[in-house]
Scaffold this motif. Structure first.
Motif, short mmCIF file in Angstrom:
data_model
loop_
_atom_site.label_atom_id
_atom_site.label_comp_id
_atom_site.label_asym_id
_atom_site.label_seq_id
_atom_site.Cartn_x
_atom_site.Cartn_y
_atom_site.Cartn_z
N ILE A 197 0.84 -1.21 0.00
CA ILE A 197 0.00 0.00 0.00
C ILE A 197 0.87 1.25 0.00
N SER A 198 1.91 1.26 0.81
CA SER A 198 2.81 2.42 0.90
C SER A 198 3.42 2.74 -0.47
N TYR A 199 3.93 1.72 -1.14
CA TYR A 199 4.56 1.97 -2.44
C TYR A 199 3.54 2.30 -3.51
N TYR A 200 2.35 1.69 -3.47
CA TYR A 200 1.32 2.06 -4.43
C TYR A 200 0.92 3.53 -4.24
N GLN A 201 0.84 3.98 -3.00
CA GLN A 201 0.49 5.38 -2.76
C GLN A 201 1.59 6.33 -3.25
N GLN A 202 2.84 5.92 -3.10
CA GLN A 202 3.94 6.74 -3.62
C GLN A 202 3.88 6.78 -5.15
N TYR A 203 3.50 5.67 -5.74
CA TYR A 203 3.31 5.62 -7.20
C TYR A 203 2.22 6.61 -7.62
N LEU A 204 1.09 6.60 -6.89
CA LEU A 204 -0.02 7.49 -7.23
C LEU A 204 0.38 8.96 -7.15
N GLN A 205 1.29 9.30 -6.25
CA GLN A 205 1.75 10.68 -6.13
C GLN A 205 2.55 11.12 -7.35
N ARG A 206 3.14 10.18 -8.06
CA ARG A 206 4.03 10.52 -9.18
C ARG A 206 3.41 10.25 -10.54
N GLN A 207 2.36 9.48 -10.58
CA GLN A 207 1.76 9.08 -11.85
C GLN A 207 0.47 9.85 -12.08
N PRO A 208 0.44 10.70 -13.12
CA PRO A 208 -0.76 11.52 -13.34
C PRO A 208 -1.97 10.70 -13.81
N ASN A 209 -1.76 9.59 -14.49
CA ASN A 209 -2.86 8.77 -15.00
C ASN A 209 -2.69 7.32 -14.55
N PRO A 210 -2.97 7.05 -13.28
CA PRO A 210 -2.76 5.69 -12.78
C PRO A 210 -3.79 4.71 -13.34
N PRO A 211 -3.50 3.42 -13.27
CA PRO A 211 -4.49 2.41 -13.69
C PRO A 211 -5.79 2.59 -12.89
N VAL A 212 -6.90 2.44 -13.56
CA VAL A 212 -8.21 2.69 -12.95
C VAL A 212 -8.44 1.80 -11.73
N ASP A 213 -8.00 0.56 -11.79
CA ASP A 213 -8.30 -0.39 -10.71
C ASP A 213 -7.38 -0.27 -9.50
N LEU A 214 -6.34 0.57 -9.56
CA LEU A 214 -5.37 0.60 -8.47
C LEU A 214 -5.98 1.10 -7.16
N LEU A 215 -6.82 2.13 -7.21
CA LEU A 215 -7.43 2.64 -5.98
C LEU A 215 -8.30 1.57 -5.32
N GLY A 216 -9.05 0.84 -6.12
CA GLY A 216 -9.86 -0.25 -5.57
C GLY A 216 -9.00 -1.36 -5.00
N ARG A 217 -7.89 -1.62 -5.66
CA ARG A 217 -6.97 -2.65 -5.18
C ARG A 217 -6.37 -2.25 -3.84
N ILE A 218 -6.00 -0.97 -3.71
CA ILE A 218 -5.46 -0.49 -2.44
C ILE A 218 -6.50 -0.66 -1.33
N GLN A 219 -7.74 -0.34 -1.65
CA GLN A 219 -8.81 -0.49 -0.65
C GLN A 219 -8.98 -1.96 -0.24
N ARG A 220 -8.90 -2.87 -1.20
CA ARG A 220 -9.00 -4.31 -0.88
C ARG A 220 -7.82 -4.74 -0.01
N LEU A 221 -6.62 -4.22 -0.31
CA LEU A 221 -5.45 -4.57 0.49
C LEU A 221 -5.58 -4.03 1.92
N LYS A 222 -6.13 -2.85 2.06
CA LYS A 222 -6.34 -2.28 3.40
C LYS A 222 -7.33 -3.13 4.20
N GLY A 223 -8.27 -3.74 3.46
CA GLY A 223 -9.25 -4.60 4.12
C GLY A 223 -8.70 -6.00 4.38
N GLY A 224 -7.50 -6.30 3.88
CA GLY A 224 -6.87 -7.58 4.12
C GLY A 224 -7.32 -8.69 3.18
N ARG A 225 -8.06 -8.33 2.15
CA ARG A 225 -8.46 -9.36 1.19
C ARG A 225 -8.07 -8.89 -0.21
N ASP A 226 -7.90 -9.82 -1.10
CA ASP A 226 -7.48 -9.47 -2.46
C ASP A 226 -8.55 -9.84 -3.45
#
Length: 178
Positions: free
Chosen positions: A149-178
């Motif tokens: 999650i930490s590295y994905y968030q750092q990626y989001l800070q630097r990437q102007p057009n991130p993959p659409v599903d990444l935010l949802g993926r981060i949320q799933r990871l925060k919830g402990g399920r994939d």
């Protein structure tokens, strides 16, 4: 061939004898086809082109990197890795070469080596978003979700057009399920 017709019209408009115009155009056409035939046989394909070009400039890092990318496209990862290592020999700060070596190591399931290579990419160019994403993926693959999650968030800070599903993926990871 359009240039030949234009050349012929131009020369005929200058009141040059048609036989001379024909000779000039024939020389041009012959030269054009000779060069094209030589180019197509000498540089038959992208692989031949890069391998022969490297013979003329073996210490040119951009050429080495491009050759490595050509090998990646051909799924020849062993030769790609060699070219990326040579790129780094001549340009140690080439972030994308470090990144691609990390990608190759990741495919071999050498996560520690991949993460180390991606960190080198970050150290040489902290604005390059790709190594952050890759490190996140490696940590995710190892079920280390907080680091992912930490590295994905750092990626989001630097990437102007991130993959659409990444935010949802981060949320799933925060919830402990994939």
């Amino acid at each position: 061939m359009g240039f030949c017709v234009l050349l012929a019209k131009l020369l005929l408009g200058l009141q040059i004898r048609p036989a001379i115009v024909g000779g000039i155009v024939a020389c041009y056409v012959g030269s054009y086809f000779s060069v094209t035939l030589w180019r197509e046989s000498y540089f038959a394909d992208e692989k031949t082109y890069f391998e022969k070009a490297v013979m003329f400039a073996p210490d040119f890092p951009l050429l080495r990197y491009s050759t490595g990318m050509m090998y990646i496209a051909r799924e020849d990862y062993q030769n790609a890795e060699k070219e990326f290592l040579l790129t780094l020999k001549f340009d140690p700060s080439h972030s994308y070469a470090h990144n691609n070596i990390g990608n190759i190591l990741f495919m071999r399931s050498d996560f520690a080596g991949a993460i180390n290579s991606w960190r080198k990419a970050i150290n040489t160019d902290s604005t390059n978003p790709q190594p952050y994403y890759n490190i996140g993926a490696a940590y995710e693959r190892q079920n280390n979700f907080p680091q992912a999650i930490s590295y994905y968030q750092q990626y989001l800070q630097r990437q102007p057009n991130p993959p659409v599903d990444l935010l949802g993926r981060i949320q799933r990871l925060k919830g402990g399920r994939d």
